[in-house]
Motif scaffolding. Structure first.
Motif, PDB file in Angstrom:
ATOM      1  N   VAL A 265      -9.834  12.874 113.623  1.00  0.00           N
ATOM      2  CA  VAL A 265      -9.308  13.212 114.951  1.00  0.00           C
ATOM      3  C   VAL A 265      -7.945  13.869 114.792  1.00  0.00           C
ATOM      4  O   VAL A 265      -7.205  13.598 113.843  1.00  0.00           O
ATOM      5  N   ASP A 266      -7.621  14.758 115.731  1.00  0.00           N
ATOM      6  CA  ASP A 266      -6.328  15.430 115.725  1.00  0.00           C
ATOM      7  C   ASP A 266      -5.276  14.551 116.393  1.00  0.00           C
ATOM      8  O   ASP A 266      -5.577  13.783 117.318  1.00  0.00           O
ATOM      9  N   LEU A 267      -4.042  14.685 115.925  1.00  0.00           N
ATOM     10  CA  LEU A 267      -2.903  14.005 116.534  1.00  0.00           C
ATOM     11  C   LEU A 267      -2.066  15.053 117.251  1.00  0.00           C
ATOM     12  O   LEU A 267      -1.645  16.039 116.633  1.00  0.00           O
ATOM     13  N   GLN A 268      -1.843  14.847 118.538  1.00  0.00           N
ATOM     14  CA  GLN A 268      -1.109  15.814 119.353  1.00  0.00           C
ATOM     15  C   GLN A 268       0.214  15.227 119.815  1.00  0.00           C
ATOM     16  O   GLN A 268       0.299  14.033 120.124  1.00  0.00           O
ATOM     17  N   ASP A 269       1.239  16.101 119.867  1.00  0.00           N
ATOM     18  CA  ASP A 269       2.514  15.656 120.425  1.00  0.00           C
ATOM     19  C   ASP A 269       2.423  15.698 121.953  1.00  0.00           C
ATOM     20  O   ASP A 269       1.394  16.114 122.507  1.00  0.00           O
ATOM     21  N   PRO A 270       3.458  15.281 122.683  1.00  0.00           N
ATOM     22  CA  PRO A 270       3.383  15.249 124.149  1.00  0.00           C
ATOM     23  C   PRO A 270       3.095  16.599 124.789  1.00  0.00           C
ATOM     24  O   PRO A 270       2.612  16.653 125.924  1.00  0.00           O
ATOM     25  N   ASP A 271       3.360  17.704 124.063  1.00  0.00           N
ATOM     26  CA  ASP A 271       3.092  19.044 124.600  1.00  0.00           C
ATOM     27  C   ASP A 271       1.700  19.554 124.228  1.00  0.00           C
ATOM     28  O   ASP A 271       1.365  20.700 124.541  1.00  0.00           O
TER      29      ASP A 271
ATOM     30  N   VAL B  29       0.578  19.990 121.104  1.00  0.00           N
ATOM     31  CA  VAL B  29       0.570  20.657 119.809  1.00  0.00           C
ATOM     32  C   VAL B  29       0.012  19.712 118.751  1.00  0.00           C
ATOM     33  O   VAL B  29       0.452  18.560 118.645  1.00  0.00           O
ATOM     34  N   VAL B  30      -0.952  20.191 117.967  1.00  0.00           N
ATOM     35  CA  VAL B  30      -1.547  19.362 116.918  1.00  0.00           C
ATOM     36  C   VAL B  30      -0.584  19.258 115.741  1.00  0.00           C
ATOM     37  O   VAL B  30      -0.164  20.265 115.176  1.00  0.00           O
ATOM     38  N   VAL B  31      -0.223  18.031 115.371  1.00  0.00           N
ATOM     39  CA  VAL B  31       0.735  17.821 114.283  1.00  0.00           C
ATOM     40  C   VAL B  31       0.091  17.187 113.053  1.00  0.00           C
ATOM     41  O   VAL B  31       0.685  17.151 111.982  1.00  0.00           O
TER      42      VAL B  31
END
Length: 371
Positions: A317-323, A325-327
Motif C-alpha cells: 500500500v502507498d503512504l500519503q502525506d496530508p496533501d 503526495v505518495v512518500v
C-alpha cells in the motif's frame, strides 16, 4: 585503474537486447544479428564470466510467420504472436550457441515471479542452478500467458530486476542507439553522455520514445529508469547499441556508463519499490510522515488519518502525506476494513481494548521503502 575496468572484471553479467536490435524491418528474426550477439556472449563466457541474456523479440519474431505487418495492439493477437515467435527465437539462440559448444536455457518470467517472494526465491534458485551447469539462460517475459497488458514496464525493467535477482556485477542494455544523448541523436549538435554518476548528470537530457520501426515497446526513458533501478542497487550499467556490444563488454569507451549509486538492497525492498503498485493508500499526519521518511521508523496506527482502497493484510500500500503526495510504500499488516477502527489510536490503547495482536505496527520498517 580505468573506470571501465569494472566492466572487464565483472564475473556475472546480464545482457538485455531489444526487439529492434534482433529483427528485420518486416518483423522477422535477422539471423546475422542474432549470430553476432551470440558471438559476443560466447566471448564473455570464454573469459570465464557468467552471462544471462534478457531478450525481447518474441512478438516481433512472430509477425512475419503470421503475416502481420506490424506489432498488433490487441492482447490476444500479441499473445498469439509471442506464442509463435518465442519458439523461433529460442531455437535460433540454441543453434547459434551450439556453434560455441554452449547450451541455452529458456526462462519465461511473469510479474508474479518478481512481486511474490516465494516465486522470487524459486526463480533465484533456478538461475543459480542453470549458471552452475554452465547454461546461458535466455530470459523473456511470459507474454503468452500474461493476463494484463503485455508490458512489464518493458524488458528493460525486467533486465534490471533480473540483474539484482542473480546478483550480477554488471548490466548491459543493448539498443538501436549507441548511448544516451542529451537530445535526439539525429539533431545537429547533440552530444553523447559518456558517464552518469547521478541525477544531476541527467539534467537537461531529453529522453526519446519508441523507435520508428514499431517493433519494440521501450524508449530511452525506460532504459534510464532500468539503469536507475540497477545502479541504485549497486550494479553498474553500460548502455550502447547492439553492434558495439563487443567493444562495450571489452571495456572500451563506447556508450554510456551509469555508475553504481547505492548498495545492494534486500530483495523484498527492491521489488516493493520497482515491481509493485499500491493496492490502496494510508493517509498519514505530519508527525507520522517525519517518523517514516526522516527517522525510517515503522508506521503505527496513531499516525494514520485515513484509508483509501480495498486491500488485505500483506498487500503493498502507498503512504500519503496530508496533501496526498505518495512518500512511501509498504506491506500492510491489517486489512483495509480494520484500519478505520485503529487509526489515530496508540499501541497501548489498542492492546488494552483489542488484544496483543493489535499492538503491532501497521507497517514494519523492514517492509517499507521511501519513494
Amino acid at each position: 585503474m580505468s573506470e571501465r575496468a569494472l566492466v572487464t572484471t565483472a564475473r556475472r553479467i546480464v545482457v538485455k537486447v531489444g526487439s529492434s536490435s534482433l529483427t528485420t524491418a518486416s518483423g522477422g528474426i535477422d539471423p546475422a544479428r542474432v549470430s553476432d550477439l551470440v558471438d559476443v556472449l560466447a566471448a564473455v563466457r570464454g573469459r570465464g564470466a557468467e552471462v544471462v541474456l534478457v531478450s525481447s523479440g518474441a512478438i516481433a519474431a512472430g509477425l512475419a510467420p503470421l503475416r502481420l505487418r506490424k506489432r498488433p495492439r490487441g492482447l490476444a493477437a500479441q499473445q498469439a504472436a509471442a506464442s509463435v515467435g518465442q519458439g523461433l527465437l529460442v531455437h535460433r539462440y540454441t543453434e547459434e550457441l551450439a556453434r560455441h559448444g554452449l547450451t541455452a536455457g529458456q526462462v519465461l518470467l511473469t510479474l508474479d515471479d518478481v512481486t511474490r517472494r516465494s516465486h522470487y526465491r524459486n526463480a533465484h534458485q533456478t538461475f543459480t542452478k542453470l549458471l552452475e551447469l554452465g547454461v546461458i539462460p535466455i530470459v523473456n517475459e511470459n507474454d503468452t500467458v500474461a493476463t494484463t497488458e503485455i508490458r512489464f514496464g518493458d524488458n528493460d525493467r525486467l533486465a534490471a530486476l533480473v540483474a539484482h535477482l542473480v546478483h550480477a556485477d554488471l548490466l548491459v542494455l543493448l539498443s538501436d542507439v549507441d548511448g544516451l544523448y542529451d537530445g535526439p541523436p539525429s539533431r545537429p549538435g547533440t552530444q553523447l553522455v559518456p558517464d552518469v554518476r547521478g541525477e544531476a548528470d541527467l539534467t537537461g537530457v531529453t529522453l526519446g520514445s519508441v523507435g520508428a520501426a514499431g517493433v519494440g515497446t521501450g524508449g530511452m526513458a525506460t532504459k534510464v529508469e532500468a539503469a536507475s533501478i540497477a545502479t541504485g542497487s549497486g550494479i553498474p550499467v553500460v548502455l550502447t547499441s547492439a553492434d558495439r556490444a563487443a567493444a562495450a563488454i571489452a571495456g572500451e569507451q563506447v556508450g554510456t556508463l551509469f555508475h553504481a549509486t547505492g548498495k545492494r538492497r534486500p530483495t523484498r525492498l527492491l521489488w516493493l519499490r520497482h515491481a509493485t503498485d499500491g493496492k490502496g493508500a494510508l493517509v498519514l499526519d505530519h508527525g507520522a510522515v517525519r517518523a517514516v521518511v526522516e527517522r525510517r521508523a515503522s508506521l503505527l496506527a496513531a499516525g494514520i488519518t485515513g484509508v483509501r482502497g480495498d486491500f488485505t493484510a500483506g498487500d503493498p500500500v502507498d503512504l500519503q502525506d496530508p496533501d496526498g503526495v505518495v512518500v512511501g510504500r509498504g506491506l500492510v499488516n491489517f486489512d483495509a476494513a480494520e484500519i478505520p477502527s485503529l487509526q489515530g489510536r496508540s499501541s497501548k490503547e489498542l492492546k488494552r481494548e483489542l488484544g496483543a495482536g493489535y499492538e503491532r505496527e501497521v507497517i514494519h520498517r523492514d517492509d517499507l521503502v521511501i519513494l
